[in-house]
Write a protein that holds these residues in place. Structure first.
Motif, PDB file in Angstrom:
ATOM      1  N   ILE A  18       0.841  -1.203   0.000  1.00 19.94           N
ATOM      2  CA  ILE A  18       0.000   0.000   0.000  1.00 19.94           C
ATOM      3  C   ILE A  18       0.873   1.247   0.000  1.00 19.94           C
ATOM      4  N   GLY A  19       1.943   1.239   0.788  1.00 20.51           N
ATOM      5  CA  GLY A  19       2.869   2.372   0.803  1.00 20.51           C
ATOM      6  C   GLY A  19       3.526   2.584  -0.553  1.00 20.51           C
ATOM      7  N   ALA A  20       3.940   1.496  -1.205  1.00 22.66           N
ATOM      8  CA  ALA A  20       4.553   1.601  -2.535  1.00 22.66           C
ATOM      9  C   ALA A  20       3.548   2.155  -3.535  1.00 22.66           C
ATOM     10  N   TYR A  21       2.309   1.701  -3.457  1.00 27.53           N
ATOM     11  CA  TYR A  21       1.260   2.196  -4.346  1.00 27.53           C
ATOM     12  C   TYR A  21       1.083   3.708  -4.189  1.00 27.53           C
ATOM     13  N   PHE A  22       0.981   4.171  -2.955  1.00 28.63           N
ATOM     14  CA  PHE A  22       0.794   5.607  -2.718  1.00 28.63           C
ATOM     15  C   PHE A  22       2.037   6.405  -3.107  1.00 28.63           C
ATOM     16  N   LEU A  23       3.219   5.846  -2.914  1.00 31.79           N
ATOM     17  CA  LEU A  23       4.446   6.525  -3.326  1.00 31.79           C
ATOM     18  C   LEU A  23       4.477   6.714  -4.836  1.00 31.79           C
ATOM     19  N   VAL A  24       4.173   5.661  -5.576  1.00 34.81           N
ATOM     20  CA  VAL A  24       4.147   5.753  -7.036  1.00 34.81           C
ATOM     21  C   VAL A  24       3.013   6.667  -7.486  1.00 34.81           C
ATOM     22  N   GLY A  25       1.851   6.516  -6.886  1.00 37.32           N
ATOM     23  CA  GLY A  25       0.691   7.320  -7.260  1.00 37.32           C
ATOM     24  C   GLY A  25       0.809   8.793  -6.906  1.00 37.32           C
ATOM     25  N   SER A  26       1.701   9.126  -5.983  1.00 37.62           N
ATOM     26  CA  SER A  26       1.859  10.517  -5.572  1.00 37.62           C
ATOM     27  C   SER A  26       2.709  11.339  -6.537  1.00 37.62           C
ATOM     28  N   GLY A  27       3.420  10.653  -7.419  1.00 43.09           N
ATOM     29  CA  GLY A  27       4.311  11.357  -8.344  1.00 43.09           C
ATOM     30  C   GLY A  27       5.672  11.676  -7.748  1.00 43.09           C
ATOM     31  N   LEU A  28       5.956  11.152  -6.556  1.00 48.61           N
ATOM     32  CA  LEU A  28       7.256  11.412  -5.930  1.00 48.61           C
ATOM     33  C   LEU A  28       8.397  10.645  -6.602  1.00 48.61           C
ATOM     34  N   ILE A  29       8.064   9.606  -7.340  1.00 48.72           N
ATOM     35  CA  ILE A  29       9.077   8.900  -8.132  1.00 48.72           C
ATOM     36  C   ILE A  29       9.009   9.499  -9.525  1.00 48.72           C
ATOM     37  N   PRO A  30      10.043  10.209  -9.944  1.00 53.47           N
ATOM     38  CA  PRO A  30       9.968  10.934 -11.208  1.00 53.47           C
ATOM     39  C   PRO A  30       9.828  10.003 -12.422  1.00 53.47           C
ATOM     40  N   ALA A  31       9.021  10.441 -13.379  1.00 46.03           N
ATOM     41  CA  ALA A  31       8.836   9.700 -14.622  1.00 46.03           C
ATOM     42  C   ALA A  31       9.448  10.450 -15.797  1.00 46.03           C
ATOM     43  N   ASN A  32       9.987  11.636 -15.542  1.00 37.07           N
ATOM     44  CA  ASN A  32      10.548  12.434 -16.627  1.00 37.07           C
ATOM     45  C   ASN A  32      11.919  11.902 -17.045  1.00 37.07           C
ATOM     46  N   ALA A  33      12.199  11.995 -18.350  1.00 37.88           N
ATOM     47  CA  ALA A  33      13.430  11.443 -18.918  1.00 37.88           C
ATOM     48  C   ALA A  33      14.678  12.196 -18.469  1.00 37.88           C
ATOM     49  N   ASP A  34      14.536  13.425 -18.000  1.00 41.53           N
ATOM     50  CA  ASP A  34      15.723  14.186 -17.597  1.00 41.53           C
ATOM     51  C   ASP A  34      15.989  14.113 -16.091  1.00 41.53           C
TER      52      ASP A  34
END
Length: 185
Positions: A18-34
């Motif tokens: 659940i914590g991993a889901y919220f971390l990914v869903g929060s946008g705190l793990i960047p998805a931008n290529a730079d």
């Protein structure tokens, strides 16, 4: 006692998921290529790629011989399909605007060649691409014969015959041109 331990492990796993889901869903793990990837992401991607290559890359000999004509055909295929990301044949040439914007940065073949890689590894990477990078799959646009021709060129690009070397040094990475168009499909 054992029942409590099982419940504790299950609850810990559930909270972690659940914590991993919220971390990914929060946008705190960047998805931008730079953005610079985290060490866990880098480890997972490299480990997965290495394991896949060990399992799936062909280990048989390249059916395309490294003749002067085949190497020349490889240069032309590289110019049309690869140079825009992997660079020109000129030592010290700067990467194209596309290559500069990619993450992971694509190797510039004039300086970061893959001559040490088995040809089957190059074949697999070209045919299937590499997930989470800019490396596309060429399975639908190049024949296996063309992909093996590219693999032969990449394997021998540090010791090309003079005429092939001259052609390789004329490859431009930007703008993309079709001046060396060869129909080899």
């Amino acid at each position: 006692m054992l029942k409590g331990m099982v419940w504790g492990c299950a609850l810990t796993l559930a909270v972690a998921l659940i914590g991993a889901y919220f971390l990914v869903g929060s946008g705190l793990i960047p998805a931008n290529a730079d953005a610079t990837p985290g060490s866990l992401e880098t480890w997972m991607a490299r480990t997965s790629l290495d394991a896949t290559l060990r399992r799936d890359a062909p280990t048989s000999q390249n059916p395309v011989e490294a003749t002067e004509q085949n190497l020349l055909n490889g240069v032309h295929l590289f110019a049309e399909n690869c140079a825009v990301c992997h660079g020109s044949g000129k030592q010290g040439a700067s990467p194209s605007p596309i290559a500069k914007g990619l993450y992971q940065k694509p190797p510039q073949m004039a300086t970061d060649g893959v001559e040490d890689d088995p040809e089957g590894v190059s074949f697999w990477k070209i045919k299937h691409g590499i997930r989470l990078t800019g490396m596309p799959s060429f399975a639908d646009s190049l024949s296996d014969q063309q992909i093996w021709t590219l693999a032969a060129f990449l394997k021998h690009m540090d010791k090309l015959p003079p005429a092939v070397q001259q052609t390789w040094e004329q490859v431009e990475n930007w703008p993309v041109t079709r001046a060396n168009n060869t129909d080899q499909k």
